[in-house]
Design an enzyme around this catalytic site. Structure first.
Site, short mmCIF file in Angstrom:
data_model
loop_
_atom_site.label_atom_id
_atom_site.label_comp_id
_atom_site.label_asym_id
_atom_site.label_seq_id
_atom_site.Cartn_x
_atom_site.Cartn_y
_atom_site.Cartn_z
N ASN A 517 0.64 -1.10 0.80
CA ASN A 517 -0.41 0.05 -0.09
C ASN A 517 0.63 1.23 0.37
O ASN A 517 1.61 0.84 0.72
CB ASN A 517 -0.97 -0.23 1.31
CG ASN A 517 -1.51 1.62 1.80
OD1 ASN A 517 -2.03 1.89 0.40
ND2 ASN A 517 -1.56 2.09 1.90
N GLU A 518 0.62 1.82 -0.75
CA GLU A 518 0.96 3.17 -0.99
C GLU A 518 2.46 3.01 -0.61
O GLU A 518 3.01 4.18 0.46
CB GLU A 518 0.10 4.69 0.16
CG GLU A 518 -1.11 4.92 -0.24
CD GLU A 518 -1.49 5.50 1.01
OE1 GLU A 518 -1.45 6.36 2.07
OE2 GLU A 518 -2.98 6.46 0.47
N PRO A 519 3.52 2.80 -1.38
CA PRO A 519 4.75 3.02 -1.36
C PRO A 519 5.78 4.29 -1.35
O PRO A 519 4.98 4.87 -1.89
CB PRO A 519 5.66 1.54 -2.79
CG PRO A 519 4.40 2.02 -3.26
CD PRO A 519 3.13 1.91 -2.77
#
Length: 802
Positions: A517-519
């Site tokens: 998620n959302e790196p």
């Protein structure tokens, strides 16, 4: 080399000596191998060497490394078969095993005379009657026929209320029917796994589902429906399971004085409306209905096996989900992410703040949702390096199975915000992130780390918003370690996903896995160029994803991999999106584009409500270039439905809303604690609450979710639109007359309480029917391939525009 011969001298099998070296008790393994080859149970087989039976505890060495053995096939012994029935009746497991070893015939039939009639009994049905799973398993392993029938119980008992009464008239029942009679889900499940026919009827036409419905056994009903039980199967002159259930619902509602207010409708429609009213508006009545048959009806339209799916390339270049029939599939979903211990929603009964159970799934279905992005959290899966938590994984897969029974897919998500508890976030297990005493420099002075496990305290974490901690040097360095395989972490990341996929083997309803998620970009202090929108995707995420993908493909070559870029790699603004995308190919290489989906979010900032269409258009262009699918996996709140969802849906894009409920619970005790993880879910990086806002169901929020949309299209999507004020829905698609499965449009009752009216243009292009919050439209075979159809759906009573 060891050869095994039959009495006639023929070689049955040969075994390499190297595989036998050092093995004790090898005769059992060899007998099982021979059993598979010969199609005979092991109890009938005897291994001999030099004219003597081989003891079970023998090794090849103890027998003098023989090059040849003989296999004998024993006949069944009548006296042993009689002893077998006695042992079963007395629930004597050891006696059953001894009798089978003689060998006794597990399919021997026995006569019983009662009331002047002689009837037949079979061992397996009797074992089910005494509810002994261990004995049933032993009989099946010995070759018992799982679809045998036994004249065991009175027909009147089955047709009426399934109570065990005095035997006066016998009818034949199967082991599965007997297991359901005994309310034994475990027995029924085992028999179904061993290929018991779920739709065999007794000699009087009674099915297992009929029995389960009569007995109000919801667990057996769900199991049988999931196995393909026909809900409209019945004996001549007897009601079907659906009719039984509907009759009980009507009886219940009359007792509460509610039936008169409901419109007349078909059995299924009538029951569905009752269920919707009770579960949404009369929550206090639900416990009183716990033993009523209405529960069957909410399952009936939902438990059919979820369609297997794949990705197919559109003419325009990007890929869409399609099922085995060739229909394009679309999803509206919700998130369920628990950001701290226990790392998974509670499963012990419904809770408005923390659970994900049957009541949640029913509510999701009432809003037309068919997908959950579920946090399968790495700390929950692998709390110690190389040590996997099988209990946690079973909770995850059991949840997925139950969701599938309601027609809801799962997207497994490795969720992270801030990467680690060491940085006041979550994501990686503690073993994967070394303690750094400099955190959160340069954002602030180092924290003392006096919380549990040496973590920053809750008070320290609250000094800044969670996303600000990503500017700490320690946080960026930890992302860098993950992406560049320091300490073999990228491979550990891949191994985690491989373990998750292995746990899901054989379980339907897994849409795919979302790699992370959302790196964040990595360590911009070390390489400032990573802050250029496309750079981190190209230089950090692409190589890391290729490594992770190798592990995934080894575990499941066909898994659909969702891969995100950094949150700001695209914004819709022309001055940021003029650069080419960073990704050059799907994770693992171009050859895996047909199993890959670019996942992304919409939040403002970094995106902008002034550039919504430009943002999605750019995402589509990127997917076309890569040849992958694309999916909006997170966005939020009322403004999403006002400004974002309409654009996404008009372009044929599926979405997942943030978030079903808080999945976080604070108590007086946890409020006083400085432990980051004191509270359930350990919220530090933000939690949701749609539609359960602070534990209270908000019907307005639920109705926002209940937007009509096409779940399956028998052709190719062109456009769609929905006007919440008028509730007008319009779908345009190019028909494929070769697809005989219907186009399915979700029309939630929350949005259309009085029902809908449908107009198809051109007239007569397809046949349609309304069924339980869905419009189903079947293309006429006379349609030209690619002919454009327009479907209008309006609230009943509103005018349709031709």
């Amino acid at each position: 080399m060891l050869s095994v011969r039959s009495l006639s001298g023929n070689v049955v099998t040969t075994v390499e000596g190297a595989t036998l070296q050092g093995r004790s008790a090898f005769p059992d393994a060899l007998k099982h191998h021979l059993s598979d080859l010969m199609g005979l149970p092991t109890q009938r087989l005897r291994l001999c060497c030099g004219g003597q039976e081989v003891p079970k505890s023998s090794s090849w060495a103890s027998l003098g490394f023989p090059s040849e053995m003989q296999i004998l096939v024993l006949p069944y012994v009548t006296s042993a078969s009689q002893q077998l029935m006695s042992a079963i009746s007395e629930e004597d497991y050891d006696g059953v095993l001894s009798s089978l070893e003689v060998p006794a015939d597990p399919n021997a039939q026995y006569t019983l005379t009662a009331s002047g009639a002689t009837k037949i009994l079979s061992p397996l049905v009797v074992a089910c009657a005494v509810s002994s799973l261990s004995i049933v398993r032993a009989l099946v392993q010995a070759g018992a026929d799982v679809n045998c029938q036994s004249h065991m119980l009175p027909c009147t008992a089955m047709v009426a209320e399934c109570s065990v009464a005095e035997i006066s008239e016998f009818c034949a029942v199967t082991p599965l029917q007997m297991a359901v009679l005994q309310n034994s889900v475990d027995l029924a499940d085992f028999l179904l796994q061993t290929k018991a026919d779920v739709n065999i009827c007794s000699s009087h036409g009674v099915s297992a589902l009929f029995i389960a419905t009569r007995k109000c056994d919801l667990r057996c009903v769900k199991l049988l429906l999931h196995a393909g039980a026909e809900k409209d199967l019945s004996a001549e002159g007897s009601p079907t399971p659906m009719q039984i259930a509907t009759g009980r619902v009507a009886e219940f509602m009359q007792n509460f004085g509610s039936a008169a207010s409901l419109p007349a409708a078909s059995d299924a429609e009538y029951a569905r409306r009752i269920v919707a009213r009770v579960s949404l508006h009369n929550r206090e009545l639900v416990p009183a209905m716990a033993c009523c048959h209405w529960k069957l009806l909410i399952l009936c339209p939902l438990v059919a096996a979820l369609p297997s799916l794949r990705l197919r390339r559109r003419e325009t270049g990007e890929r869409s989900f399609v099922d085995a029939e060739g229909r394009e599939l679309f999803f509206h979903g919700t998130n369920a992410i628990v950001k701290g211990p226990p790392w998974i929603p509670s499963r012990e009964g419904f809770d408005p703040m923390t659970s994900l159970t049957a009541e949640d799934f029913r509510m999701m279905r009432s809003a037309g949702l068919n997908l959950i992005r579920l946090g399968v959290m790495w700390p929950g899966v692998e709390p110690q390096r190389g040590v996997y938590n099988e209990t946690y994984l079973k909770i995850v897969t059991d949840l997925a199975k139950e969701a599938a029974s309601y027609g809801i897919y799962i997207l497994a998500d490795m969720h992270q915000d801030g990467l680690s508890e060491r940085f006041c976030g979550e994501g990686l297990p503690l073993w994967a992130v070394p303690k750094d005493i400099s955190f959160p420099l340069p954002l602030g002075l180092p924290y003392r780390g006096q919380g549990k496990d040496g973590l920053p305290t809750r008070s320290e974490c609250k000094r800044h918003d969670w996303f600000e901690y990503q500017s700490a040097y320690s946080t960026g360095a930890a992302y860098e370690r993950l992406y560049t395989n320091q300490d073999n972490l990228t491979n550990a990341w891949g191994a985690y996903w491989a373990k998750v996929l292995q746990s899901f083997q054989g379980i339907e309803g897994l849409l795919g896995v979302n790699l992370i998620n959302e790196p964040f970009v990595g360590n911009p202090y070390k390489d400032p160029g990573l802050m250029v929108p496309e750079a981190a995707d190209r230089l950090r995420l692409q190589p890391a994803y290729d490594v992770v993908a190798r592990h995934i493909r080894a575990a499941d070559p066909d898994a659909i991999v969702f891969f995100p870029g950094t949150t700001s790699d695209r914004t819709g603004r022309p001055y940021t999106d003029f650069l080419p995308q960073g990704f050059q190919h799907a994770p693992g290489g171009e050859e895996f584009a047909d199993r890959s989906v670019n996942s992304f979010h919409f939040y403002a900032p970094p995106q902008s409500f002034d550039y919504v269409k430009q943002y999605f258009t750019k995402r589509i262009q990127d997917a076309r270039q890569l040849g992958t699918g694309l999916f909006l996996t997170e966005s939020c709140c009322e403004v999403f439905f006002q400004k974002v969802a309409p654009v996404a849906e008009s372009l044929g894009m599926s979405w997942i809303h943030w978030e079903w409920k808080q999945f976080f619970r604070e108590t007086n005790a946890t409020r006083k604690s400085e432990d980051q993880n004191a509270a359930f879910g350990a919220d530090k990086t933000g939690c949701g609450g749609w539609p359960y806002n602070h534990g209270v169901l908000n019907m307005t929020m639920l109705r926002f979710l209940a937007r009509p949309y096409a779940q399956a299209i028998a052709g190719n999507f062109t456009s769609s639109s929905f006007d919440p004020s008028s509730r007008d829905f319009r779908l345009i698609f190019k028909a494929d007359p070769k697809i005989r499965a219907p186009t399915v449009i979700s029309v939630p009752e929350l949005t259309y309480p009085a029902g809908v009216e449908v107009l198809v243009s051109p007239a007569g292009a397809c046949q349609f029917k309304l069924a339980q919050s869905f419009v189903q439209l079947t293309n006429n075979a006379s349609l030209a391939h690619g002919e454009e159809l327009t479907i209008q759906v309006k609230a009943k009573g509103m005018s349709l525009v031709v």
